[in-house]
Write a protein that holds these residues in place. Structure first.
Motif, mmCIF file in Angstrom:
data_model
loop_
_atom_site.group_PDB
_atom_site.id
_atom_site.type_symbol
_atom_site.label_atom_id
_atom_site.label_comp_id
_atom_site.label_asym_id
_atom_site.label_seq_id
_atom_site.Cartn_x
_atom_site.Cartn_y
_atom_site.Cartn_z
ATOM 1 N N VAL A 146 -1.813 -0.772 -8.929
ATOM 2 C CA VAL A 146 -2.760 0.280 -9.256
ATOM 3 C C VAL A 146 -3.610 -0.231 -10.406
ATOM 4 O O VAL A 146 -3.104 -0.750 -11.398
ATOM 5 N N VAL A 147 -4.925 -0.111 -10.243
ATOM 6 C CA VAL A 147 -5.866 -0.643 -11.217
ATOM 7 C C VAL A 147 -6.708 0.523 -11.725
ATOM 8 O O VAL A 147 -7.244 1.309 -10.949
ATOM 9 N N ALA B 214 -3.342 7.764 -7.859
ATOM 10 C CA ALA B 214 -4.337 6.830 -8.378
ATOM 11 C C ALA B 214 -5.728 7.449 -8.355
ATOM 12 O O ALA B 214 -6.511 7.305 -9.308
ATOM 13 N N GLU B 215 -6.051 8.155 -7.295
ATOM 14 C CA GLU B 215 -7.363 8.792 -7.204
ATOM 15 C C GLU B 215 -7.519 9.882 -8.260
ATOM 16 O O GLU B 215 -8.609 10.086 -8.804
ATOM 17 N N ARG B 216 -6.407 10.556 -8.602
ATOM 18 C CA ARG B 216 -6.461 11.623 -9.590
ATOM 19 C C ARG B 216 -6.863 11.110 -10.967
ATOM 20 O O ARG B 216 -7.481 11.830 -11.752
ATOM 21 N N ILE B 217 -6.518 9.884 -11.293
ATOM 22 C CA ILE B 217 -6.864 9.312 -12.601
ATOM 23 C C ILE B 217 -8.021 8.324 -12.479
ATOM 24 O O ILE B 217 -8.211 7.489 -13.360
ATOM 25 N N ARG B 218 -8.768 8.413 -11.379
ATOM 26 C CA ARG B 218 -9.963 7.581 -11.169
ATOM 27 C C ARG B 218 -9.607 6.102 -11.102
ATOM 28 O O ARG B 218 -10.324 5.226 -11.598
ATOM 29 N N GLY B 219 -8.477 5.827 -10.501
ATOM 30 C CA GLY B 219 -8.041 4.444 -10.287
ATOM 31 C C GLY B 219 -8.039 4.115 -8.807
ATOM 32 O O GLY B 219 -8.432 4.930 -7.965
ATOM 33 N N ARG B 220 -7.550 2.913 -8.482
ATOM 34 C CA ARG B 220 -7.483 2.515 -7.069
ATOM 35 C C ARG B 220 -6.136 1.846 -6.808
ATOM 36 O O ARG B 220 -5.582 1.150 -7.666
ATOM 37 N N LEU B 221 -5.621 2.093 -5.620
ATOM 38 C CA LEU B 221 -4.336 1.526 -5.203
ATOM 39 C C LEU B 221 -4.581 0.361 -4.263
ATOM 40 O O LEU B 221 -5.379 0.454 -3.329
ATOM 41 N N GLU B 222 -3.893 -0.734 -4.508
ATOM 42 C CA GLU B 222 -4.008 -1.931 -3.673
ATOM 43 C C GLU B 222 -2.630 -2.281 -3.123
ATOM 44 O O GLU B 222 -1.662 -2.394 -3.879
ATOM 45 N N VAL B 223 -2.543 -2.447 -1.810
ATOM 46 C CA VAL B 223 -1.295 -2.841 -1.148
ATOM 47 C C VAL B 223 -1.599 -4.089 -0.316
ATOM 48 O O VAL B 223 -2.476 -4.065 0.554
ATOM 49 N N ALA C 107 -6.237 -0.660 -17.198
ATOM 50 C CA ALA C 107 -4.792 -0.790 -17.010
ATOM 51 C C ALA C 107 -4.533 -1.287 -15.593
ATOM 52 O O ALA C 107 -5.269 -0.949 -14.657
ATOM 53 N N GLN C 108 -3.500 -2.089 -15.454
ATOM 54 C CA GLN C 108 -3.090 -2.565 -14.126
ATOM 55 C C GLN C 108 -1.575 -2.645 -14.089
ATOM 56 O O GLN C 108 -0.956 -3.307 -14.928
ATOM 57 N N ILE C 109 -0.985 -1.947 -13.126
ATOM 58 C CA ILE C 109 0.456 -1.982 -12.901
ATOM 59 C C ILE C 109 0.684 -2.617 -11.533
ATOM 60 O O ILE C 109 0.112 -2.159 -10.542
ATOM 61 N N GLU C 110 1.510 -3.652 -11.490
ATOM 62 C CA GLU C 110 1.741 -4.387 -10.240
ATOM 63 C C GLU C 110 3.239 -4.534 -10.015
ATOM 64 O O GLU C 110 3.972 -4.959 -10.917
#
Length: 567
Positions: free
Chosen positions: A546-547, A525-534, A496-499
């Motif tokens: 968030v990916v 994002a870390e809680r669901i094992r994802g990563r945040l990009e800014v 999943a990716q939300i931008e």
């Protein structure tokens, strides 16, 4: 106020007192009818006097039992004497009728002990009654013989004692049954408290990530690939509505697994039968074909299916019985771990949603209403300001605008608190609704790009992604000074990716509120094992993304596009 050392008289029981009065009256009428002698009513008065302490102090540890014991002793004597008097001028057969006139009162003390769950005391009262009846009959003469030797009298006394004993036994049996049922089915809140306390204790003893369904699923797939070939593998769990969600998957390529339980597939058969299933075709709808072996193993905890493990190999007959045995040996303990993680996730989501709804209600009924009243007060003050007080009027208008702005912000916050991912609508629909509502309030032109597959992410993951998107949209509306908002939502589980992008002036380093919002998004994002990009957006603005997971297929497409642009 009475001293603490003064004994407090327990409250009387109106129903018990009324029952005694009614039965005393009944026994009095029967005694008069049988004996034709008003003098025998003194036994009835004596019965009432003996039971008086039990009425006035029913809870007393000494007076209550002694009073009931006195009642049955007087009752035994009265039954014998009334029976003897009833035979004067009549036949000996009148003995039974005389005893039956008084013995109905035996129901009072026995019933009281049954209601108070003092069954041993009730048995003792019956024994005292029987002993008193026998002793009194042995000392009473009737027509030249002892009353004890008359079969009619003994038969009637035995009948009343047996009926009272059966009533006491029935009451005791019902009490035991209700107690067992009560122990088997505790009160809901008491049971919830007990289970939550146990959950808290267990959660503190477990290692860090063991209550994460995604982490447990990934670890299980790693263990399974060590004992069986798996070119593609996934762990699926139920999401409600007859659908499955992909908790984790591995393989040379990302595939679109069958996630509908009402389809004609080995996945649906394994879920329904709770037995491992093999198939010679892929369970992935996007698989191109060729020789395939599939093994679907249900994850059963107790009697409930909590998930499925799907293994696929690009070869025929890849999962013979020995391999299947090794796989099931690993899935059995994993089912319990996964169920605990899913239940923990569900409890946490329910508690979080309930708390958000509670806060929304309190804010709406409290601060929001008060601010509206403040706005009305300012309007009333403006209406009374004279024309020569223009400076005062301008200050009030400015204050009214600020109150209106705060009310608008508060309403948007309430909308954010109440927003949830609908089970049928999906994540993309929830994000789109929020972006349109918030964008319209801020005068932003919203551009949406939604790409969501039929498969669903776990409910807890969808909730976290929605909160991240809400925070990003809110930051763009409040702080970016933007005119346009671009929201992209791609959901293809487990990827999943939300931008969220805007054309504003970016995030200044000196603004602490923006940095705080980014920190919150990063934690989610870390809680669901994802990563945040800014990152900055060209030519102006900011992009927050968030990916979750990875999509080799999309990576290849993007790589080819980048290569073409480079040429």
């Amino acid at each position: 106020m009475p001293d603490s050392s003064t004994p407090v008289r327990p409250p009387t029981q109106p129903l018990a007192a009324a029952a005694r009065v009614v039965l005393l009256a009944l026994v009095a009428v029967l005694t008069l009818f049988v004996t034709r002698d008003a003098g025998q009513l003194w036994w009835i008065a004596l019965l009432g006097l003996a039971g008086l302490p039990a009425v006035l102090a029913p809870q007393h540890r000494v007076l209550g039992p002694l009073s009931r014991c006195a009642e049955v002793v007087v009752l035994g004597l009265a039954a014998s004497q009334v029976a003897a008097v009833s035979t004067l001028g009549g036949s000996v057969d009148a003995l039974g009728a005389g005893a039956s006139a008084v013995l109905p009162y035996l129901a009072v003390p026995v019933t009281v002990t049954a209601l108070r769950r003092r069954f041993r005391e009730g048995g003792a009262l019956l024994a005292v009654t029987a002993a008193t009846l026998l002793l009194s009959a042995a000392l009473t003469e009737v027509d030249g013989g002892r009353q004890l030797g008359q079969p009619g009298y003994l038969t009637v006394c035995a009948q009343w004692l047996i009926m009272a004993g059966l009533g006491l036994y029935t009451a005791g049996t019902l009490h035991r049954v209700m107690r067992v049922r009560g122990e088997g089915k505790p009160q809901p809140y008491a049971e919830a408290t007990r289970l939550l306390t146990q959950l808290r204790t267990v959660a503190r003893q477990l290692p860090g990530a063991t209550l994460d369904p995604g982490g447990i699923s990934e670890h299980l797939l790693e263990e399974l690939r060590a004992v069986a070939r798996a070119d593609r593998a996934a762990v699926l769990s139920a999401s409600g509505g007859g659908r499955l969600v992909v908790l984790a998957q591995v393989g040379v390529d990302r595939v679109d697994w069958e996630t509908t339980l009402d389809a004609d597939s080995a996945i649906a058969d394994a879920w329904a039968s709770q037995q491992p299933q093999t198939a010679a075709r892929s369970q992935a709808r996007s698989h191109s074909g060729g020789d395939v072996s599939a093994l679907i193993v249900p994850l059963v905890a107790g009697v409930r299916t909590v998930g499925l493990v799907v293994l696929e190999a690009d070869a025929a007959h890849a999962y013979p019985p020995p391999v299947m045995s090794r796989v099931t040996a690993l899935t059995r303990p994993a089912a319990l771990r996964l169920e605990a993680a899913l239940l923990f996730d569900e409890v946490r989501s329910l508690a979080t949603n309930e708390e958000r709804q509670r806060l929304a209600r309190e804010i709406h009924d409290g601060v929001a209403q008060e601010l509206v009243m403040v706005g009305y007060g300012i309007d009333n003050a403006l209406a009374t300001v004279h024309d020569d007080a223009e400076e005062t009027a301008e200050s009030l208008r400015t204050l009214r605008q600020e109150v209106t702005r705060v009310i608008t912000e508060l309403r948007l916050s309430l909308f954010e608190l109440r927003s949830e991912v609908d089970r049928h609508g999906g994540l993309a629909a929830a994000i789109a609704e929020y972006a349109r509502t918030v964008g319209a309030s801020g005068g932003l032109r919203v551009h949406l790009s939604l790409d969501e597959s039929t498969a669903r992410l776990p409910a807890a993951t969808e909730a976290e992604l929605l909160r991240i998107a809400q925070e990003a949209v809110t930051n763009a509306r409040k702080h970016a000074g933007a005119s346009n908002l671009w929201v992209t939502c791609e959901v293809d589980p487990p990827y999943a990716q939300i931008e969220v992008s805007d054309d504003g002036h970016g995030i200044p380093d000196q603004r602490p509120d923006g940095r705080y919002g980014l920190a919150i998004m990063a934690e989610r994002a870390e809680r669901i094992r994802g990563r945040l990009e800014v990152r900055p957006r060209q030519p102006t603005g900011t992009t927050v993304a968030v990916v979750l997971g990875s999509s080799p297929r999309r990576d290849r497409v993007r790589g080819s596009v980048a290569a073409a642009e480079g040429e």
